[in-house]
Design a protein around this motif. Structure first.
Motif, PDB file in Angstrom:
ATOM      1  N   MET A  75       0.845  -1.194   0.000  1.00 36.46           N
ATOM      2  CA  MET A  75       0.000   0.000   0.000  1.00 36.46           C
ATOM      3  C   MET A  75       0.883   1.247   0.000  1.00 36.46           C
ATOM      4  O   MET A  75       1.924   1.286   0.630  1.00 36.46           O
ATOM      5  CB  MET A  75      -0.899   0.024   1.242  1.00 36.46           C
ATOM      6  N   VAL A  76       0.414   2.300  -0.718  1.00 34.89           N
ATOM      7  CA  VAL A  76       1.197   3.529  -0.812  1.00 34.89           C
ATOM      8  C   VAL A  76       0.423   4.716  -0.261  1.00 34.89           C
ATOM      9  O   VAL A  76       0.688   5.847  -0.618  1.00 34.89           O
ATOM     10  CB  VAL A  76       1.576   3.798  -2.289  1.00 34.89           C
ATOM     11  N   ASN A  77      -0.542   4.444   0.660  1.00 36.66           N
ATOM     12  CA  ASN A  77      -1.394   5.539   1.114  1.00 36.66           C
ATOM     13  C   ASN A  77      -0.657   6.517   2.006  1.00 36.66           C
ATOM     14  O   ASN A  77      -1.204   7.547   2.376  1.00 36.66           O
ATOM     15  CB  ASN A  77      -2.629   4.990   1.840  1.00 36.66           C
ATOM     16  N   GLU A  78       0.557   6.255   2.394  1.00 37.37           N
ATOM     17  CA  GLU A  78       1.330   7.192   3.183  1.00 37.37           C
ATOM     18  C   GLU A  78       2.456   7.796   2.349  1.00 37.37           C
ATOM     19  O   GLU A  78       3.330   8.458   2.871  1.00 37.37           O
ATOM     20  CB  GLU A  78       1.901   6.491   4.420  1.00 37.37           C
ATOM     21  N   GLU A  79       2.440   7.546   1.075  1.00 36.03           N
ATOM     22  CA  GLU A  79       3.448   8.095   0.190  1.00 36.03           C
ATOM     23  C   GLU A  79       2.816   9.085  -0.772  1.00 36.03           C
ATOM     24  O   GLU A  79       1.652   8.946  -1.149  1.00 36.03           O
ATOM     25  CB  GLU A  79       4.130   6.976  -0.615  1.00 36.03           C
ATOM     26  N   LYS A  80       3.646  10.022  -1.170  1.00 37.19           N
ATOM     27  CA  LYS A  80       3.161  10.994  -2.144  1.00 37.19           C
ATOM     28  C   LYS A  80       3.159  10.353  -3.522  1.00 37.19           C
ATOM     29  O   LYS A  80       4.127   9.729  -3.934  1.00 37.19           O
ATOM     30  CB  LYS A  80       4.050  12.230  -2.139  1.00 37.19           C
ATOM     31  N   LEU A  81       2.057  10.495  -4.214  1.00 32.78           N
ATOM     32  CA  LEU A  81       1.893   9.914  -5.534  1.00 32.78           C
ATOM     33  C   LEU A  81       2.060  11.010  -6.572  1.00 32.78           C
ATOM     34  O   LEU A  81       1.295  11.982  -6.592  1.00 32.78           O
ATOM     35  CB  LEU A  81       0.509   9.259  -5.658  1.00 32.78           C
ATOM     36  N   LYS A  82       3.055  10.858  -7.430  1.00 30.94           N
ATOM     37  CA  LYS A  82       3.319  11.867  -8.458  1.00 30.94           C
ATOM     38  C   LYS A  82       2.656  11.422  -9.762  1.00 30.94           C
ATOM     39  O   LYS A  82       3.056  10.431 -10.365  1.00 30.94           O
ATOM     40  CB  LYS A  82       4.825  12.035  -8.644  1.00 30.94           C
ATOM     41  N   ILE A  83       1.625  12.151 -10.152  1.00 31.58           N
ATOM     42  CA  ILE A  83       0.831  11.776 -11.316  1.00 31.58           C
ATOM     43  C   ILE A  83       0.897  12.880 -12.373  1.00 31.58           C
ATOM     44  O   ILE A  83       0.732  14.072 -12.074  1.00 31.58           O
ATOM     45  CB  ILE A  83      -0.642  11.543 -10.927  1.00 31.58           C
ATOM     46  N   LEU A  84       1.124  12.460 -13.611  1.00 35.69           N
ATOM     47  CA  LEU A  84       1.069  13.368 -14.743  1.00 35.69           C
ATOM     48  C   LEU A  84      -0.236  13.090 -15.479  1.00 35.69           C
ATOM     49  O   LEU A  84      -0.455  11.995 -15.997  1.00 35.69           O
ATOM     50  CB  LEU A  84       2.267  13.154 -15.674  1.00 35.69           C
ATOM     51  N   LEU A  85      -1.115  14.099 -15.508  1.00 37.07           N
ATOM     52  CA  LEU A  85      -2.409  13.985 -16.184  1.00 37.07           C
ATOM     53  C   LEU A  85      -2.323  14.612 -17.574  1.00 37.07           C
ATOM     54  O   LEU A  85      -1.880  15.765 -17.711  1.00 37.07           O
ATOM     55  CB  LEU A  85      -3.499  14.685 -15.377  1.00 37.07           C
ATOM     56  N   ILE A  86      -2.731  13.844 -18.576  1.00 35.55           N
ATOM     57  CA  ILE A  86      -2.823  14.386 -19.936  1.00 35.55           C
ATOM     58  C   ILE A  86      -4.310  14.417 -20.259  1.00 35.55           C
ATOM     59  O   ILE A  86      -4.914  13.425 -20.677  1.00 35.55           O
ATOM     60  CB  ILE A  86      -2.046  13.497 -20.928  1.00 35.55           C
ATOM     61  N   GLU A  87      -4.898  15.547 -20.035  1.00 35.83           N
ATOM     62  CA  GLU A  87      -6.367  15.649 -20.089  1.00 35.83           C
ATOM     63  C   GLU A  87      -6.769  17.078 -20.429  1.00 35.83           C
ATOM     64  O   GLU A  87      -6.289  18.042 -19.819  1.00 35.83           O
ATOM     65  CB  GLU A  87      -6.952  15.247 -18.739  1.00 35.83           C
ATOM     66  N   HIS A  88      -7.667  17.238 -21.452  1.00 36.69           N
ATOM     67  CA  HIS A  88      -8.124  18.577 -21.838  1.00 36.69           C
ATOM     68  C   HIS A  88      -9.375  18.988 -21.092  1.00 36.69           C
ATOM     69  O   HIS A  88      -9.767  20.152 -21.108  1.00 36.69           O
ATOM     70  CB  HIS A  88      -8.389  18.625 -23.352  1.00 36.69           C
ATOM     71  N   SER A  89     -10.016  18.018 -20.416  1.00 38.10           N
ATOM     72  CA  SER A  89     -11.232  18.332 -19.672  1.00 38.10           C
ATOM     73  C   SER A  89     -10.896  18.503 -18.200  1.00 38.10           C
ATOM     74  O   SER A  89     -10.517  17.544 -17.508  1.00 38.10           O
ATOM     75  CB  SER A  89     -12.265  17.210 -19.849  1.00 38.10           C
ATOM     76  N   ALA A  90     -11.040  19.733 -17.684  1.00 40.34           N
ATOM     77  CA  ALA A  90     -10.757  19.992 -16.275  1.00 40.34           C
ATOM     78  C   ALA A  90     -11.716  19.214 -15.383  1.00 40.34           C
ATOM     79  O   ALA A  90     -11.343  18.759 -14.299  1.00 40.34           O
ATOM     80  CB  ALA A  90     -10.857  21.488 -16.000  1.00 40.34           C
ATOM     81  N   GLU A  91     -12.967  19.049 -15.851  1.00 41.17           N
ATOM     82  CA  GLU A  91     -13.958  18.313 -15.066  1.00 41.17           C
ATOM     83  C   GLU A  91     -13.554  16.851 -14.912  1.00 41.17           C
ATOM     84  O   GLU A  91     -13.625  16.283 -13.807  1.00 41.17           O
ATOM     85  CB  GLU A  91     -15.332  18.419 -15.741  1.00 41.17           C
ATOM     86  N   ASP A  92     -13.123  16.216 -16.009  1.00 47.22           N
ATOM     87  CA  ASP A  92     -12.693  14.821 -15.945  1.00 47.22           C
ATOM     88  C   ASP A  92     -11.446  14.669 -15.074  1.00 47.22           C
ATOM     89  O   ASP A  92     -11.299  13.683 -14.331  1.00 47.22           O
ATOM     90  CB  ASP A  92     -12.408  14.293 -17.349  1.00 47.22           C
ATOM     91  N   ALA A  93     -10.541  15.645 -15.137  1.00 44.73           N
ATOM     92  CA  ALA A  93      -9.330  15.604 -14.312  1.00 44.73           C
ATOM     93  C   ALA A  93      -9.692  15.664 -12.840  1.00 44.73           C
ATOM     94  O   ALA A  93      -9.119  14.957 -12.006  1.00 44.73           O
ATOM     95  CB  ALA A  93      -8.397  16.745 -14.694  1.00 44.73           C
ATOM     96  N   ASP A  94     -10.674  16.533 -12.494  1.00 44.27           N
ATOM     97  CA  ASP A  94     -11.100  16.655 -11.096  1.00 44.27           C
ATOM     98  C   ASP A  94     -11.700  15.346 -10.577  1.00 44.27           C
ATOM     99  O   ASP A  94     -11.491  14.963  -9.412  1.00 44.27           O
ATOM    100  CB  ASP A  94     -12.109  17.783 -10.955  1.00 44.27           C
ATOM    101  N   VAL A  95     -12.417  14.645 -11.449  1.00 48.18           N
ATOM    102  CA  VAL A  95     -13.021  13.362 -11.039  1.00 48.18           C
ATOM    103  C   VAL A  95     -11.925  12.367 -10.686  1.00 48.18           C
ATOM    104  O   VAL A  95     -11.992  11.674  -9.653  1.00 48.18           O
ATOM    105  CB  VAL A  95     -13.922  12.809 -12.156  1.00 48.18           C
ATOM    106  N   VAL A  96     -10.900  12.291 -11.525  1.00 45.81           N
ATOM    107  CA  VAL A  96      -9.804  11.356 -11.284  1.00 45.81           C
ATOM    108  C   VAL A  96      -9.071  11.706  -9.994  1.00 45.81           C
ATOM    109  O   VAL A  96      -8.789  10.842  -9.150  1.00 45.81           O
ATOM    110  CB  VAL A  96      -8.831  11.359 -12.474  1.00 45.81           C
ATOM    111  N   LEU A  97      -8.774  12.981  -9.800  1.00 44.25           N
ATOM    112  CA  LEU A  97      -8.045  13.404  -8.604  1.00 44.25           C
ATOM    113  C   LEU A  97      -8.856  13.153  -7.342  1.00 44.25           C
ATOM    114  O   LEU A  97      -8.305  12.787  -6.295  1.00 44.25           O
ATOM    115  CB  LEU A  97      -7.682  14.885  -8.715  1.00 44.25           C
ATOM    116  N   LYS A  98     -10.187  13.334  -7.420  1.00 41.83           N
ATOM    117  CA  LYS A  98     -11.050  13.091  -6.264  1.00 41.83           C
ATOM    118  C   LYS A  98     -11.035  11.618  -5.876  1.00 41.83           C
ATOM    119  O   LYS A  98     -10.952  11.270  -4.681  1.00 41.83           O
ATOM    120  CB  LYS A  98     -12.471  13.547  -6.586  1.00 41.83           C
ATOM    121  N   ILE A  99     -11.099  10.737  -6.878  1.00 42.99           N
ATOM    122  CA  ILE A  99     -11.069   9.285  -6.609  1.00 42.99           C
ATOM    123  C   ILE A  99      -9.760   8.902  -5.918  1.00 42.99           C
ATOM    124  O   ILE A  99      -9.744   8.141  -4.941  1.00 42.99           O
ATOM    125  CB  ILE A  99     -11.252   8.498  -7.916  1.00 42.99           C
TER     126      ILE A  99
END
Length: 329
Positions: free
Chosen positions: A1-25
């Motif tokens: 499990m990595v819930n205590e580690e910082k997760l570095k994610i690069l999002l390639i997404e033109h929809s800010a709404e879709d990006a927010d959904v992913v980040l919320k999950i």
């Protein structure tokens, strides 16, 4: 499990709404997220240069480029960062094609239930791969160091194996076997019976006996004997020294070294011959001394003794006259 580690994610997404959904999950799953969102190839190239990302999440088709372009950019920069495609309107055929090009996984935006498990799996696999690369690098360095050492040793470094049914083999032989034995490492490892064939007939019995004693008692295998390389008229003396190990399957494994001791043996023979010659010379000198003493004794007895007797005979008359004169007075 990595819930205590910082997760570095690069999002390639033109929809800010879709990006927010992913980040919320991801946030709700316990990840501490450090992310960047890009929409152009220029921004993507820059983001790949300035940061090492744990995972890349990309839409399949953006206004100015698509997932295939993303994969090419990642490969061109020599990265192995997991790429997960998230799309809303791609069929199975396109999904299979993008996976074949190197995407780690594919899922629809309408069903992201697998997103967190897939990311965690990708992190585990990336971590395992990194460990593998580290171990492989360390192994390569060790092998290079071992080769450097063995190539400078004055002998053949080897591993000799004897199975439970007395089948002999050489799992490893250093390059020096070509010089000492006239056999390449590959040839000797492929045909282990070639080595005993080099041993002179009178030394084969001691070779086998000492090997079996070493196997039975787990003692050091020490053997000296003569070999004759095929096509070579000279006979070589070699010294073999190996330490045995009994493996779990009952196989005996020796780690050892063979060195050429021909010069030493020739020197020993020369020293022995010199000592014998010295002993003969000493015996001869002693004999000469005794003969000289005997000669001198004979000379003293024959020559000097005769002279003294003659002198004595000459002195007797004189002594008698002197005695008579003294008697008259």
């Amino acid at each position: 499990m990595v819930n205590e580690e910082k997760l570095k994610i690069l999002l390639i997404e033109h929809s800010a709404e879709d990006a927010d959904v992913v980040l919320k999950i991801l946030s709700q799953s316990g990840f501490r997220i450090n992310y960047q969102c890009v929409t152009t190839t220029e921004d993507l190239q820059e983001a790949l240069k300035i940061q090492d990302w744990n995972v890349i999440l990309s839409d399949y088709a953006l206004p100015r480029f698509n997932a295939c372009d993303v994969i090419k950019l990642i490969k061109n920069q020599g990265l192995d960062t997991p790429l997960i495609i998230i799309s809303s309107n791609v069929g199975e055929e396109a999904a299979a094609s993008i996976m074949a090009l190197g995407a780690y996984d594919f899922m629809m935006k309408t069903n992201l239930t697998r997103l967190v498990p897939v990311i965690r799996r990708s992190l585990r696999e990336a971590n395992n791969y990194q460990r593998f690369i580290t171990a492989q690098t360390a192994l390569q360095k060790s092998e290079a160091l071992f080769q450097a050492i063995t190539s400078n040793l004055p002998g053949v470094v080897f591993q000799f194996q004897l199975s439970s049914n007395d089948q002999a083999s050489f799992p490893y032989v250093s390059d020096a076997s070509e010089t000492l034995l006239g056999l390449s490492p590959q040839k000797l490892m492929s045909n282990p019976e070639l080595f005993p064939e080099l041993i002179l007939a009178e030394d084969k019995e001691s070779y086998c006996q000492l090997m079996m004693t070493s196997a039975e008692q787990l003692s050091t295998w020490n053997w000296e004997g003569c070999i004759q390389v095929k096509g070579d008229s000279d006979i070589k003396w070699i010294s073999l020294r190996a330490t045995p190990r009994r493996m779990l399957d009952g196989v005996m494994l020796w780690d050892g070294i063979m060195i050429n001791i021909t010069r030493n043996k020739l020197a020993e023979r020369e020293i022995t011959r010199s000592r014998e010659q010295l002993a003969e010379l000493s015996s001869y000198l002693q004999k000469v001394k005794e003969q000289e003493r005997a000669r001198i004794a004979r000379e003293i007895h024959d020559d000097i003794g005769g002279t003294l007797t003659a002198i004595k005979c000459e002195l007797f008359p004189c002594m008698d006259k002197t005695a008579r004169k003294l008697g008259k007075h």
